[in-house]
Design a protein around this motif. Sequence first.
Motif, mmCIF file in Angstrom:
data_model
loop_
_atom_site.group_PDB
_atom_site.id
_atom_site.type_symbol
_atom_site.label_atom_id
_atom_site.label_comp_id
_atom_site.label_asym_id
_atom_site.label_seq_id
_atom_site.Cartn_x
_atom_site.Cartn_y
_atom_site.Cartn_z
ATOM 1 N N THR A 27 0.841 -1.208 0.000
ATOM 2 C CA THR A 27 0.000 0.000 0.000
ATOM 3 C C THR A 27 0.871 1.251 0.000
ATOM 4 O O THR A 27 0.597 2.220 -0.722
ATOM 5 C CB THR A 27 -0.923 0.013 1.227
ATOM 6 O OG1 THR A 27 -1.730 -1.178 1.233
ATOM 7 C CG2 THR A 27 -1.833 1.234 1.215
ATOM 8 N N THR A 30 2.283 1.770 -3.450
ATOM 9 C CA THR A 30 1.283 2.329 -4.365
ATOM 10 C C THR A 30 1.071 3.812 -4.094
ATOM 11 O O THR A 30 0.984 4.622 -5.029
ATOM 12 C CB THR A 30 -0.052 1.568 -4.219
ATOM 13 O OG1 THR A 30 0.123 0.220 -4.649
ATOM 14 C CG2 THR A 30 -1.149 2.214 -5.065
ATOM 15 N N LEU A 31 0.982 4.192 -2.822
ATOM 16 C CA LEU A 31 0.830 5.601 -2.467
ATOM 17 C C LEU A 31 2.041 6.412 -2.922
ATOM 18 O O LEU A 31 1.890 7.527 -3.439
ATOM 19 C CB LEU A 31 0.649 5.744 -0.952
ATOM 20 C CG LEU A 31 -0.702 5.341 -0.386
ATOM 21 C CD1 LEU A 31 -0.645 5.306 1.142
ATOM 22 C CD2 LEU A 31 -1.793 6.298 -0.859
ATOM 23 N N THR A 34 1.860 6.846 -6.687
ATOM 24 C CA THR A 34 0.740 7.711 -7.069
ATOM 25 C C THR A 34 1.007 9.165 -6.724
ATOM 26 O O THR A 34 0.803 10.060 -7.550
ATOM 27 C CB THR A 34 -0.551 7.240 -6.374
ATOM 28 O OG1 THR A 34 -0.827 5.878 -6.721
ATOM 29 C CG2 THR A 34 -1.728 8.108 -6.783
ATOM 30 N N THR A 38 1.741 11.937 -9.541
ATOM 31 C CA THR A 38 0.685 12.944 -9.669
ATOM 32 C C THR A 38 1.251 14.351 -9.544
ATOM 33 O O THR A 38 0.873 15.254 -10.301
ATOM 34 C CB THR A 38 -0.404 12.727 -8.592
ATOM 35 O OG1 THR A 38 -1.017 11.444 -8.775
ATOM 36 C CG2 THR A 38 -1.478 13.796 -8.687
ATOM 37 N N VAL A 172 -3.461 5.504 -10.351
ATOM 38 C CA VAL A 172 -3.615 4.355 -9.455
ATOM 39 C C VAL A 172 -3.732 3.073 -10.276
ATOM 40 O O VAL A 172 -3.099 2.059 -9.968
ATOM 41 C CB VAL A 172 -4.846 4.518 -8.541
ATOM 42 C CG1 VAL A 172 -5.094 3.240 -7.734
ATOM 43 C CG2 VAL A 172 -4.652 5.688 -7.589
ATOM 44 N N THR A 175 -0.343 2.221 -11.720
ATOM 45 C CA THR A 175 0.578 1.611 -10.758
ATOM 46 C C THR A 175 0.287 0.124 -10.610
ATOM 47 O O THR A 175 1.215 -0.673 -10.395
ATOM 48 C CB THR A 175 0.481 2.275 -9.372
ATOM 49 O OG1 THR A 175 -0.832 2.082 -8.825
ATOM 50 C CG2 THR A 175 0.792 3.748 -9.449
ATOM 51 N N ILE A 210 -7.159 -0.845 -3.295
ATOM 52 C CA ILE A 210 -7.085 0.022 -4.471
ATOM 53 C C ILE A 210 -8.374 0.821 -4.625
ATOM 54 O O ILE A 210 -8.342 2.031 -4.910
ATOM 55 C CB ILE A 210 -6.791 -0.806 -5.738
ATOM 56 C CG1 ILE A 210 -5.345 -1.317 -5.721
ATOM 57 C CG2 ILE A 210 -7.033 0.022 -7.003
ATOM 58 C CD1 ILE A 210 -5.009 -2.261 -6.844
ATOM 59 N N LEU A 213 -8.490 3.579 -2.075
ATOM 60 C CA LEU A 213 -7.593 4.663 -2.483
ATOM 61 C C LEU A 213 -8.243 5.530 -3.552
ATOM 62 O O LEU A 213 -8.181 6.768 -3.488
ATOM 63 C CB LEU A 213 -6.280 4.076 -2.990
ATOM 64 C CG LEU A 213 -5.211 5.066 -3.455
ATOM 65 C CD1 LEU A 213 -4.866 6.051 -2.350
ATOM 66 C CD2 LEU A 213 -3.963 4.327 -3.916
ATOM 67 N N VAL A 214 -8.887 4.899 -4.522
ATOM 68 C CA VAL A 214 -9.568 5.647 -5.590
ATOM 69 C C VAL A 214 -10.692 6.501 -5.012
ATOM 70 O O VAL A 214 -10.834 7.688 -5.361
ATOM 71 C CB VAL A 214 -10.118 4.674 -6.654
ATOM 72 C CG1 VAL A 214 -11.078 5.399 -7.595
ATOM 73 C CG2 VAL A 214 -8.978 4.056 -7.447
#
Length: 231
Positions: A27, A30-31, A34, A38, A172, A175, A210, A213-214
């Motif tokens: 996690t 992924t963060l 992202t 971004t 996201v 990734t 996921i 997160l979205v």
Amino acid sequence: MGKSFNEILQEMITMPNVRWPDVWEATYETLYMTIISTAFSFVLGLILGVILFLTSKSESKIGRVFYNIVSFVVNLFRAIPFIILILLLIPFTSLLLGTISGPTGALPALIIGASPFYGRLVEIALKEIDKGVIEAARSMGATTWNIVLKVLIPESLPALISGITVTAIALVGSTAVAGVIGAGGLGNLAYLTGFTRNQNDVILVSTILILILVFLIQFLGDWITNRIDKR
């Protein structure tokens, strides 16, 4: 031999294969991918969008040629599927970062893939601004730089925030694709641990995280947009 439906259901309820330290690490990865991609995509996409907007109506031949070149490059990178873009950028990524694996190794492809997408959203947002506001600023002697900073960006800010929200959500998903080929993150966890080992509970947990997160990105983007939109 494949698992029966009851076995799969029981596995998803009890989650015997889920190692939570690995989940939290994925996690975080992924963060990391992202947030960093971004931020860079916002800056580069904003620059691209402003350039496209300013040169789209240029009366000079040089301006029109420049617009066509930038527009072609933007469309080119938007058209390349992300997984192919990662492979194409392997030499560049290796030269730039010294590695092509892990979350950091995925950043160049994520940024280069998302920046043109956001650039087009920026261009569209700027075209929605009332032309009278821009002409009024010009008539008062404002320079192009002043118009960009004090008119274009402030007037289009709600649309710019909405655009970067959409871009972040797309990142996201990217990734997760990058994770399949070794970039880490929840996509990597879902594929290498969940799918290849037939551990459905790991796939389920990765998918849920996921989705969370979205939803959080969308909520935050909508909240900021509503706070700054004075219309």
